[in-house]
Motif scaffolding. Structure first.
Motif, PDB file in Angstrom:
ATOM      1  N   ARG A 106      35.605  36.281  38.990  1.00 16.66           N
ATOM      2  CA  ARG A 106      34.798  37.459  38.647  1.00 16.66           C
ATOM      3  C   ARG A 106      33.408  37.378  39.305  1.00 16.66           C
ATOM      4  O   ARG A 106      32.892  38.363  39.819  1.00 16.66           O
ATOM      5  CB  ARG A 106      34.682  37.550  37.124  1.00 16.66           C
ATOM      6  CG  ARG A 106      33.850  38.688  36.581  1.00 16.66           C
ATOM      7  CD  ARG A 106      33.740  38.637  35.046  1.00 16.66           C
ATOM      8  NE  ARG A 106      32.897  37.521  34.607  1.00 16.66           N
ATOM      9  CZ  ARG A 106      33.337  36.363  34.081  1.00 16.66           C
ATOM     10  NH1 ARG A 106      34.613  36.157  33.906  1.00 16.66           N
ATOM     11  NH2 ARG A 106      32.497  35.421  33.724  1.00 16.66           N
ATOM     12  N   GLY A 109      33.686  38.222  43.026  1.00 14.76           N
ATOM     13  CA  GLY A 109      33.885  39.659  43.195  1.00 14.76           C
ATOM     14  C   GLY A 109      32.608  40.444  42.977  1.00 14.76           C
ATOM     15  O   GLY A 109      32.294  41.372  43.732  1.00 14.76           O
ATOM     16  N   TYR A 131      39.321  45.227  43.291  1.00 15.62           N
ATOM     17  CA  TYR A 131      38.769  44.165  42.452  1.00 15.62           C
ATOM     18  C   TYR A 131      38.862  44.505  40.961  1.00 15.62           C
ATOM     19  O   TYR A 131      39.254  43.688  40.145  1.00 15.62           O
ATOM     20  CB  TYR A 131      37.317  43.896  42.855  1.00 15.62           C
ATOM     21  CG  TYR A 131      36.576  43.018  41.892  1.00 15.62           C
ATOM     22  CD1 TYR A 131      36.902  41.671  41.756  1.00 15.62           C
ATOM     23  CD2 TYR A 131      35.570  43.534  41.089  1.00 15.62           C
ATOM     24  CE1 TYR A 131      36.243  40.863  40.856  1.00 15.62           C
ATOM     25  CE2 TYR A 131      34.899  42.730  40.190  1.00 15.62           C
ATOM     26  CZ  TYR A 131      35.241  41.397  40.074  1.00 15.62           C
ATOM     27  OH  TYR A 131      34.586  40.607  39.179  1.00 15.62           O
TER      28      TYR A 131
END
Length: 155
Positions: A106, A109, A131
């Motif tokens: 995460r 991203g 994403y």
């Protein structure tokens, strides 16, 4: 350095220069066997980064995987390859600076999205849609509204 075209183990360096941020040396090489030219990058080795995926799996950070994702998002956009290479370099450096050896996917991203938002809004929306796993048109509309709001706020 092994030639990526013919596999010959020797090449000669034609040109060396530091990258824009100074974290790597870019070398243009020529194969002594077939004469093909190719580029290599020399970087200092830091602690290995382990990426913790959403499902809990762990895998080594792969800058090429990040670059490929960014390349897909920027397909048919007027963005120089060097800009994307620099983006990946900045993301990797930001992760290294945290000092953590394990980072959630995460975080990677989010870093990529922050950088893409400033480079190309279409590429940003494309990357975000994959994403964030967009499943409905409303999710696209929401992100476009956010971009418009930010654009109006800076005008």
């Amino acid at each position: 350095m092994k030639c990526p075209y013919c596999g010959h183990p020797d090449s000669r360096v034609l040109d060396s220069r530091p990258t824009l941020d100074g974290t790597a040396i870019r070398r243009r090489r020529e194969c002594l066997e077939c004469g093909a030219r190719f580029t290599t990058y020399e970087r200092y080795e830091l602690l290995p980064i382990i990426v913790v995926k959403k499902d809990g799996r762990r895998e080594a950070f792969d800058r090429n995987k990040v670059l490929n994702g960014v390349l897909k998002a920027c397909e048919k956009r007027p963005i120089p390859y060097e800009t994307l290479e620099k983006l990946v370099e900045e993301v990797e450096l930001a992760i290294q600076k945290t000092g953590y050896t394990e980072v959630p996917s995460r975080m990677i991203g989010e870093l990529v999205m922050q950088k893409l938002k400033n480079i190309d809004q279409v590429a940003y929306v494309r990357f975000a849609s994959v994403y964030k796993d967009f499943r409905e048109i409303d999710q696209f509309l929401e992100i476009v509204k956010e971009l418009k709001k930010n654009e109006e706020g800076t005008s």
